[in-house]
Design a protein around this motif. Structure first.
Motif, PDB file in Angstrom:
ATOM      1  N   TYR A   1       0.819  -1.205   0.000  1.00  0.00           N
ATOM      2  CA  TYR A   1       0.000   0.000   0.000  1.00  0.00           C
ATOM      3  C   TYR A   1       0.857   1.261   0.000  1.00  0.00           C
ATOM      4  O   TYR A   1       1.942   1.295   0.597  1.00  0.00           O
ATOM      5  CB  TYR A   1      -0.899   0.042   1.238  1.00  0.00           C
ATOM      6  CG  TYR A   1      -2.060  -0.911   1.197  1.00  0.00           C
ATOM      7  CD1 TYR A   1      -3.253  -0.561   0.565  1.00  0.00           C
ATOM      8  CD2 TYR A   1      -1.977  -2.166   1.787  1.00  0.00           C
ATOM      9  CE1 TYR A   1      -4.327  -1.436   0.524  1.00  0.00           C
ATOM     10  CE2 TYR A   1      -3.040  -3.050   1.754  1.00  0.00           C
ATOM     11  CZ  TYR A   1      -4.212  -2.681   1.127  1.00  0.00           C
ATOM     12  OH  TYR A   1      -5.269  -3.557   1.085  1.00  0.00           O
ATOM     13  N   ASP A   2       0.355   2.294  -0.673  1.00  0.00           N
ATOM     14  CA  ASP A   2       0.881   3.644  -0.547  1.00  0.00           C
ATOM     15  C   ASP A   2      -0.198   4.498   0.118  1.00  0.00           C
ATOM     16  O   ASP A   2      -1.357   4.484  -0.330  1.00  0.00           O
ATOM     17  CB  ASP A   2       1.207   4.252  -1.915  1.00  0.00           C
ATOM     18  CG  ASP A   2       2.458   3.663  -2.541  1.00  0.00           C
ATOM     19  OD1 ASP A   2       3.171   2.905  -1.851  1.00  0.00           O
ATOM     20  OD2 ASP A   2       2.711   3.950  -3.726  1.00  0.00           O
ATOM     21  N   ALA A   3       0.175   5.216   1.168  1.00  0.00           N
ATOM     22  CA  ALA A   3      -0.752   6.126   1.844  1.00  0.00           C
ATOM     23  C   ALA A   3      -0.246   7.548   1.661  1.00  0.00           C
ATOM     24  O   ALA A   3       0.857   7.882   2.109  1.00  0.00           O
ATOM     25  CB  ALA A   3      -0.859   5.782   3.316  1.00  0.00           C
ATOM     26  N   CYS A   4      -1.023   8.384   0.987  1.00  0.00           N
ATOM     27  CA  CYS A   4      -0.646   9.777   0.735  1.00  0.00           C
ATOM     28  C   CYS A   4      -1.443  10.686   1.667  1.00  0.00           C
ATOM     29  O   CYS A   4      -2.678  10.771   1.566  1.00  0.00           O
ATOM     30  CB  CYS A   4      -0.927  10.150  -0.715  1.00  0.00           C
ATOM     31  SG  CYS A   4       0.071   9.237  -1.908  1.00  0.00           S
ATOM     32  N   PHE A   5      -0.755  11.358   2.572  1.00  0.00           N
ATOM     33  CA  PHE A   5      -1.376  12.287   3.517  1.00  0.00           C
ATOM     34  C   PHE A   5      -1.287  13.706   2.964  1.00  0.00           C
ATOM     35  O   PHE A   5      -0.249  14.108   2.442  1.00  0.00           O
ATOM     36  CB  PHE A   5      -0.657  12.234   4.868  1.00  0.00           C
ATOM     37  CG  PHE A   5      -0.787  10.929   5.603  1.00  0.00           C
ATOM     38  CD1 PHE A   5      -1.723  10.781   6.619  1.00  0.00           C
ATOM     39  CD2 PHE A   5       0.036   9.857   5.296  1.00  0.00           C
ATOM     40  CE1 PHE A   5      -1.834   9.581   7.314  1.00  0.00           C
ATOM     41  CE2 PHE A   5      -0.070   8.653   5.979  1.00  0.00           C
ATOM     42  CZ  PHE A   5      -1.009   8.515   6.986  1.00  0.00           C
TER      43      PHE A   5
END
Length: 339
Positions: A214-218
């Motif tokens: 997963y990539d989580a972009c905040f």
């Protein structure tokens, strides 16, 4: 193999490699499929931007790839399938080889064999550090061998050249295209990187962990850290909070479970409230069910961290595969035949 080693291509950008494979298979008499016929687009994960893909296509052509084959692979659909039906009926056997490189810069040390003998990577940030240059070469050698024996064989052979193995992305998109729906026996191989003795055979590999990437972009709000810190929303702290708490997920009593945050890029300046962050993680489990538990917990923690710091977060699944083991009977047969 040395030519492929010198021209490594990361996942979904294997235009030069795939074009060489497709052209060679066609010359050997195989029915060749690529592009939309081998890759289901909506099943692709972790795909570069359209601009990046177009640039890589032009780069591949400049490096000698056949433009006609490259054109068929628009959108990063670089999977290649070679099919040969023999004179008599029999089982459908598929053999799978991967083609992509790693995101690694090859060493410049003079003692490095590829440097000494002139076949080191010509692409900064890309290297065949996992043997896929060899896997592809073995696949083409097998294709040549089987073609020379076609009058002595029965059934159908399907040679699957898979993109984007690194990051666990390519197999799913190829399977979803339907190209292996009729396969009776599916074989895959990887060079034994821990094997030191010539002639050693290892066929029965079991206990592959299920995994998800997963990539989580905040996304927060920037503000001057001295003049108006209260006006900012800190994505950097949200991502750091998530990273720490992801590693606090409970282990699972039913089997092995894993979590890892492998990359965290955040902020824009020393005196600016960090308004953006990228967190790259993976989960693993001894079974698909255990991995699903890790996935659910990971997403919950990421969303909770974003909520705590009042920032937005977008979570994208960029890779994944179910757990599995080899078929013991087939593995034993292959090992005996190999010996």
């Amino acid at each position: 193999r040395r030519d492929l080693h010198a021209h490594p291509e990361p996942g979904w950008t294997e235009f030069r490699t795939a074009a060489k494979v497709a052209k060679t298979l066609a010359e050997l008499g195989y029915t060749v499929k690529t592009g939309a016929d081998t890759i289901r687009q909506d099943a692709m994960m972790g795909v570069p931007s359209a601009e990046k893909l177009a640039k890589e296509q032009q780069r591949a052509i400049a490096e000698g790839a056949d433009p006609d084959w490259v054109k068929k692979m628009d959108g990063g659909r670089t999977g290649v399938l070679g099919v040969m039906k023999f004179s008599e009926d029999g089982p459908v056997v598929a053999v799978r080889f991967d083609m992509d490189s790693n995101d690694v810069t090859e060493t410049g040390e003079a003692s490095h064999r590829a440097n000494k003998e002139g076949f080191s990577s010509c692409h900064a940030g890309a290297m065949h550090a996992c043997g896929h240059d060899g896997h592809t070469t073995v696949g083409l050698a097998l294709a040549r061998l089987l073609a020379s024996l076609k009058d002595q064989l029965c059934g159908t052979i399907k040679l699957c050249f898979q993109p984007a193995e690194e990051g666990v992305r390519g197999a799913h998109a190829m399977v979803e295209s339907g190209i292996v729906d009729d396969v009776d026996y599916m074989l895959g191989a990887h060079f034994g990187f821990k094997m030191r003795k010539t002639g050693t055979v290892a066929c029965n590999v079991t206990g592959f962990l299920a995994t998800s990437k997963y990539d989580a972009c905040f996304q927060g709000v920037p503000a001057h850290a001295g003049a108006a810190p209260e006006q900012g929303k800190n994505a950097l702290l949200a991502s750091a909070c998530a990273a720490l708490n992801l590693h606090a997920i409970s282990r699972h009593s039913a089997g092995a479970s894993r979590i890892n945050v492998g990359r965290l890029d955040a902020g824009s300046g020393r005196n600016v409230i960090g308004d953006k962050a990228l967190l790259c993680l993976e989960t693993r489990g001894a079974t698909s069910e255990i991995n699903a538990f890790m996935e659910t917990e990971a997403q919950r923690i990421i969303k909770a961290a974003a909520m705590m710091y009042d920032v937005k977060v977008d979570i994208e699944k960029v890779g994944g595969a179910a757990g599995g083991s080899n078929s013991p009977e087939l593995a034993a047969f292959l090992e005996e035949e190999a010996k």
